[in-house]
Design a protein around this motif. Structure first.
Motif, PDB file in Angstrom:
ATOM      1  N   ASP A  41       0.816  -1.211   0.000  1.00 19.72           N
ATOM      2  CA  ASP A  41       0.000   0.000   0.000  1.00 19.72           C
ATOM      3  C   ASP A  41       0.849   1.259   0.000  1.00 19.72           C
ATOM      4  O   ASP A  41       0.441   2.306  -0.515  1.00 19.72           O
ATOM      5  CB  ASP A  41      -0.928   0.010   1.215  1.00 19.72           C
ATOM      6  N   ALA A  42       2.053   1.168   0.571  1.00 19.23           N
ATOM      7  CA  ALA A  42       2.920   2.350   0.618  1.00 19.23           C
ATOM      8  C   ALA A  42       3.280   2.845  -0.776  1.00 19.23           C
ATOM      9  O   ALA A  42       3.558   4.032  -0.977  1.00 19.23           O
ATOM     10  CB  ALA A  42       4.195   2.032   1.398  1.00 19.23           C
ATOM     11  N   ASN A  43       3.294   1.943  -1.748  1.00 20.24           N
ATOM     12  CA  ASN A  43       3.599   2.350  -3.122  1.00 20.24           C
ATOM     13  C   ASN A  43       2.403   2.993  -3.819  1.00 20.24           C
ATOM     14  O   ASN A  43       2.559   3.727  -4.784  1.00 20.24           O
ATOM     15  CB  ASN A  43       4.058   1.144  -3.946  1.00 20.24           C
ATOM     16  N   ARG A  44       1.206   2.663  -3.356  1.00 29.99           N
ATOM     17  CA  ARG A  44      -0.032   3.287  -3.845  1.00 29.99           C
ATOM     18  C   ARG A  44      -0.087   3.391  -5.374  1.00 29.99           C
ATOM     19  O   ARG A  44      -0.137   4.478  -5.941  1.00 29.99           O
ATOM     20  CB  ARG A  44      -0.196   4.680  -3.233  1.00 29.99           C
ATOM     21  N   LEU A  96       0.963  -0.343 -20.001  1.00 25.16           N
ATOM     22  CA  LEU A  96       0.293   0.005 -18.754  1.00 25.16           C
ATOM     23  C   LEU A  96       0.970   1.244 -18.181  1.00 25.16           C
ATOM     24  O   LEU A  96       2.193   1.374 -18.253  1.00 25.16           O
ATOM     25  CB  LEU A  96       0.400  -1.138 -17.741  1.00 25.16           C
ATOM     26  N   ALA A  97       0.182   2.151 -17.629  1.00 23.01           N
ATOM     27  CA  ALA A  97       0.719   3.372 -17.030  1.00 23.01           C
ATOM     28  C   ALA A  97       0.153   3.521 -15.624  1.00 23.01           C
ATOM     29  O   ALA A  97      -1.061   3.359 -15.423  1.00 23.01           O
ATOM     30  CB  ALA A  97       0.365   4.594 -17.881  1.00 23.01           C
ATOM     31  N   TYR A  98       1.027   3.830 -14.674  1.00 18.96           N
ATOM     32  CA  TYR A  98       0.616   3.977 -13.284  1.00 18.96           C
ATOM     33  C   TYR A  98       1.318   5.160 -12.648  1.00 18.96           C
ATOM     34  O   TYR A  98       2.471   5.471 -12.960  1.00 18.96           O
ATOM     35  CB  TYR A  98       0.980   2.732 -12.465  1.00 18.96           C
ATOM     36  N   TYR A  99       0.603   5.806 -11.711  1.00 18.72           N
ATOM     37  CA  TYR A  99       1.234   6.717 -10.770  1.00 18.72           C
ATOM     38  C   TYR A  99       1.607   5.905  -9.535  1.00 18.72           C
ATOM     39  O   TYR A  99       0.907   4.950  -9.161  1.00 18.72           O
ATOM     40  CB  TYR A  99       0.276   7.841 -10.379  1.00 18.72           C
ATOM     41  N   THR A 100       2.704   6.265  -8.906  1.00 18.89           N
ATOM     42  CA  THR A 100       3.147   5.568  -7.709  1.00 18.89           C
ATOM     43  C   THR A 100       3.927   6.511  -6.810  1.00 18.89           C
ATOM     44  O   THR A 100       4.514   7.496  -7.288  1.00 18.89           O
ATOM     45  CB  THR A 100       4.023   4.345  -8.059  1.00 18.89           C
ATOM     46  N   ALA A 101       3.913   6.203  -5.524  1.00 20.37           N
ATOM     47  CA  ALA A 101       4.698   6.995  -4.576  1.00 20.37           C
ATOM     48  C   ALA A 101       6.167   6.602  -4.584  1.00 20.37           C
ATOM     49  O   ALA A 101       7.015   7.340  -4.083  1.00 20.37           O
ATOM     50  CB  ALA A 101       4.118   6.836  -3.168  1.00 20.37           C
ATOM     51  N   LEU A 154       5.951   4.043 -15.212  1.00 19.71           N
ATOM     52  CA  LEU A 154       5.616   4.453 -13.855  1.00 19.71           C
ATOM     53  C   LEU A 154       6.000   5.917 -13.662  1.00 19.71           C
ATOM     54  O   LEU A 154       7.064   6.345 -14.112  1.00 19.71           O
ATOM     55  CB  LEU A 154       6.368   3.597 -12.829  1.00 19.71           C
ATOM     56  N   ALA A 155       5.141   6.652 -12.981  1.00 21.67           N
ATOM     57  CA  ALA A 155       5.380   8.086 -12.762  1.00 21.67           C
ATOM     58  C   ALA A 155       5.179   8.436 -11.306  1.00 21.67           C
ATOM     59  O   ALA A 155       4.216   7.979 -10.669  1.00 21.67           O
ATOM     60  CB  ALA A 155       4.444   8.920 -13.637  1.00 21.67           C
ATOM     61  N   GLU A 156       6.080   9.242 -10.778  1.00 16.41           N
ATOM     62  CA  GLU A 156       5.902   9.833  -9.457  1.00 16.41           C
ATOM     63  C   GLU A 156       5.430  11.269  -9.665  1.00 16.41           C
ATOM     64  O   GLU A 156       6.147  12.082 -10.247  1.00 16.41           O
ATOM     65  CB  GLU A 156       7.215   9.821  -8.671  1.00 16.41           C
ATOM     66  N   PRO A 157       4.223  11.598  -9.218  1.00 17.21           N
ATOM     67  CA  PRO A 157       3.737  12.975  -9.400  1.00 17.21           C
ATOM     68  C   PRO A 157       4.464  13.944  -8.488  1.00 17.21           C
ATOM     69  O   PRO A 157       5.123  13.538  -7.514  1.00 17.21           O
ATOM     70  CB  PRO A 157       2.255  12.875  -9.033  1.00 17.21           C
ATOM     71  N   ARG A 194       4.970  16.463  -5.518  1.00 18.60           N
ATOM     72  CA  ARG A 194       4.490  16.252  -4.159  1.00 18.60           C
ATOM     73  C   ARG A 194       3.128  16.899  -3.920  1.00 18.60           C
ATOM     74  O   ARG A 194       2.249  16.314  -3.277  1.00 18.60           O
ATOM     75  CB  ARG A 194       5.501  16.788  -3.145  1.00 18.60           C
ATOM     76  N   SER A 195       2.929  18.089  -4.440  1.00 19.51           N
ATOM     77  CA  SER A 195       1.661  18.790  -4.192  1.00 19.51           C
ATOM     78  C   SER A 195       0.499  18.163  -4.935  1.00 19.51           C
ATOM     79  O   SER A 195      -0.643  18.544  -4.745  1.00 19.51           O
ATOM     80  CB  SER A 195       1.792  20.263  -4.593  1.00 19.51           C
ATOM     81  N   GLN A 196       0.777  17.183  -5.817  1.00 22.68           N
ATOM     82  CA  GLN A 196      -0.304  16.489  -6.512  1.00 22.68           C
ATOM     83  C   GLN A 196      -0.744  15.226  -5.777  1.00 22.68           C
ATOM     84  O   GLN A 196      -1.722  14.608  -6.143  1.00 22.68           O
ATOM     85  CB  GLN A 196       0.158  16.062  -7.917  1.00 22.68           C
ATOM     86  N   ASP A 197      -0.009  14.805  -4.749  1.00 23.60           N
ATOM     87  CA  ASP A 197      -0.228  13.498  -4.152  1.00 23.60           C
ATOM     88  C   ASP A 197      -1.675  13.230  -3.762  1.00 23.60           C
ATOM     89  O   ASP A 197      -2.193  12.142  -3.984  1.00 23.60           O
ATOM     90  CB  ASP A 197       0.666  13.317  -2.918  1.00 23.60           C
ATOM     91  N   SER A 198      -2.325  14.221  -3.155  1.00 24.77           N
ATOM     92  CA  SER A 198      -3.669  13.987  -2.653  1.00 24.77           C
ATOM     93  C   SER A 198      -4.653  13.665  -3.766  1.00 24.77           C
ATOM     94  O   SER A 198      -5.622  12.943  -3.551  1.00 24.77           O
ATOM     95  CB  SER A 198      -4.159  15.215  -1.876  1.00 24.77           C
ATOM     96  N   ALA A 199      -4.413  14.179  -4.966  1.00 27.34           N
ATOM     97  CA  ALA A 199      -5.334  13.930  -6.075  1.00 27.34           C
ATOM     98  C   ALA A 199      -4.952  12.688  -6.866  1.00 27.34           C
ATOM     99  O   ALA A 199      -5.812  11.906  -7.257  1.00 27.34           O
ATOM    100  CB  ALA A 199      -5.361  15.140  -7.011  1.00 27.34           C
ATOM    101  N   LEU A 200      -3.644  12.494  -7.099  1.00 28.75           N
ATOM    102  CA  LEU A 200      -3.212  11.393  -7.950  1.00 28.75           C
ATOM    103  C   LEU A 200      -2.797  10.155  -7.163  1.00 28.75           C
ATOM    104  O   LEU A 200      -2.719   9.067  -7.731  1.00 28.75           O
ATOM    105  CB  LEU A 200      -2.055  11.847  -8.845  1.00 28.75           C
ATOM    106  N   LEU A 201      -2.521  10.304  -5.865  1.00 26.12           N
ATOM    107  CA  LEU A 201      -2.164   9.155  -5.034  1.00 26.12           C
ATOM    108  C   LEU A 201      -3.031   9.176  -3.776  1.00 26.12           C
ATOM    109  O   LEU A 201      -2.578   9.526  -2.681  1.00 26.12           O
ATOM    110  CB  LEU A 201      -0.682   9.190  -4.673  1.00 26.12           C
TER     111      LEU A 201
END
Length: 366
Positions: free
Chosen positions: A254-257, A284-289, A313-316, A318-325
């Motif tokens: 779950d930490a990778n979200r 396949l495309a994913y956002y991840t922490a 794989l993409a890390e958004p 930081r200020s996007q985390d709440s919306a994308l992760l």
């Protein structure tokens, strides 16, 4: 009333006429003529001449941008042609999907600078031409220094896109800022850029009265790019295929979200409507922490190049985390406007998939 001779329209004509000529059959030619009555209904005439010398004359209107809604823009061209007894022709910097659809529904020919051309006239001589242009609009230089590739702009655009016309509009700056989770100052910087592109309409007090979902996305992806606007993006290869990755997704901590975006989301939505996607699922495309942690859990190899990858794989930021992760117990699918923007900027045929999904959404009035 046409604004004959304006600088913007003159530039549009210069940009579009070469694309129109290139679309014609061998031996045909096209010539632009300024209007005989400056200040009248049309911006000019386009003579399209067959090899034998017979000519078709179109009543032409030139639009430097598409700030007006498609029905009004196309309606003006139709009325001008009807008044003069000529087939109407719209010359425009970029004929977006809404413009093309409205032109074809109203029987208005069109041409843009990227190669979208549709000419249809009974003649004599009869003429039917249809060619395809760019999947995305060229960058519009609207004089603004504000770019729409940051997290704040993305939040504003996603919120605007998801508003319901009937119950959520009109909307003020502070209301929109609260819903998007950004400052009113951020909203105030983004809205003029969207307004100049024709993606929104505002009243005298600055409230948003209307928004066009396609134009919101088109303007956003002039600045936003999945590969460049996130904090980090890495391309991977699973030699045994993407099915192996899908089987392992539940084992990712779950930490990778992991949050899916792009092709897989589009495919699921289209399949849910009984529609076959126009593009096969090859990536396949994913956002991840944590890209490195997720890649290790999934057993991915670094791809030698983007063309060889089947996982991205993409890390958004930081200020996007709440919306994308979002937290692990929430739906692991990126917001739909984000999915569409990612498809539009992933390259290959994925913009076609975005267009197909948008068509389906519009048919379902979502």
């Amino acid at each position: 009333m046409a604004r004959n001779g304006s600088v913007d329209e003159t530039v549009t004509v210069r940009r579009v006429m070469p694309a129109l000529r290139a679309a014609l059959p061998d031996g045909w030619s096209a010539r632009w003529r300024p209007p005989e009555n400056p200040g009248g209904r049309i911006d000019g005439q386009v003579d399209v001449t067959a090899p034998g010398g017979q000519a078709l004359t179109f009543a032409a209107q030139a639009k430097a941008t598409y700030r007006l809604p498609a029905p009004k823009t196309v309606g003006e061209a139709l009325q001008a042609g009807s008044a003069l007894g000529m087939p109407p022709l719209l010359l425009i910097d970029y004929a977006n999907k809404a413009i093309r659809t409205e032109c074809e529904a109203q029987g208005v020919s069109y041409a843009d600078s990227t190669g979208w051309v549709a000419l249809n006239a009974a003649g004599p001589p009869g003429l039917y031409v249809k060619t395809q242009g760019a999947p995305r609009s060229p960058v519009v230089r609207d004089g603004s220094i504000n770019r729409l590739d940051g997290p704040g702009a993305g939040k504003v655009i996603r919120t605007l896109w998801e508003l319901n016309d009937g119950s959520h509009l009109p909307r003020g700056v502070r209301e929109l800022a609260a819903e998007a989770g950004v400052s009113p100052g951020t909203v105030s910087k983004v809205l003029p850029v969207l307004e100049s592109f024709g993606a929104i309409e505002r009243d005298g007090s600055g409230r948003i009265l209307k928004r066009d979902r396609r134009l919101l996305l088109e303007r956003w992806v002039q600045d936003y790019s999945f590969a460049k606007s996130n904090a980090r993006v890495e391309w991977f290869l699973e030699p045994r295929g993407i099915d192996q990755v899908l089987r392992k997704i539940p084992s990712v901590p779950d930490a990778n979200r992991l949050v899916m975006t792009g092709p897989l989301v589009a495919r699921r939505r289209l399949n849910g409507r009984g529609t076959i996607p126009v593009v096969p699922l090859a990536t396949l495309a994913y956002y991840t922490a944590d890209i490195d942690g997720a890649a290790a859990t999934l057993g991915l190899q670094k791809a030698p190049n983007r063309g060889a990858a089947n996982i991205v794989l993409a890390e958004p930021r930081r200020s996007q985390d709440s919306a994308l992760l979002p937290p692990a117990n929430l739906e692991r699918e990126a917001p739909l406007p984000q999915v569409l923007a990612d498809l539009m900027t992933l390259g290959g045929r994925y913009p076609e998939l975005a267009d197909q999904l948008l068509d389906q959404l519009e048919q379902g009035n979502e």
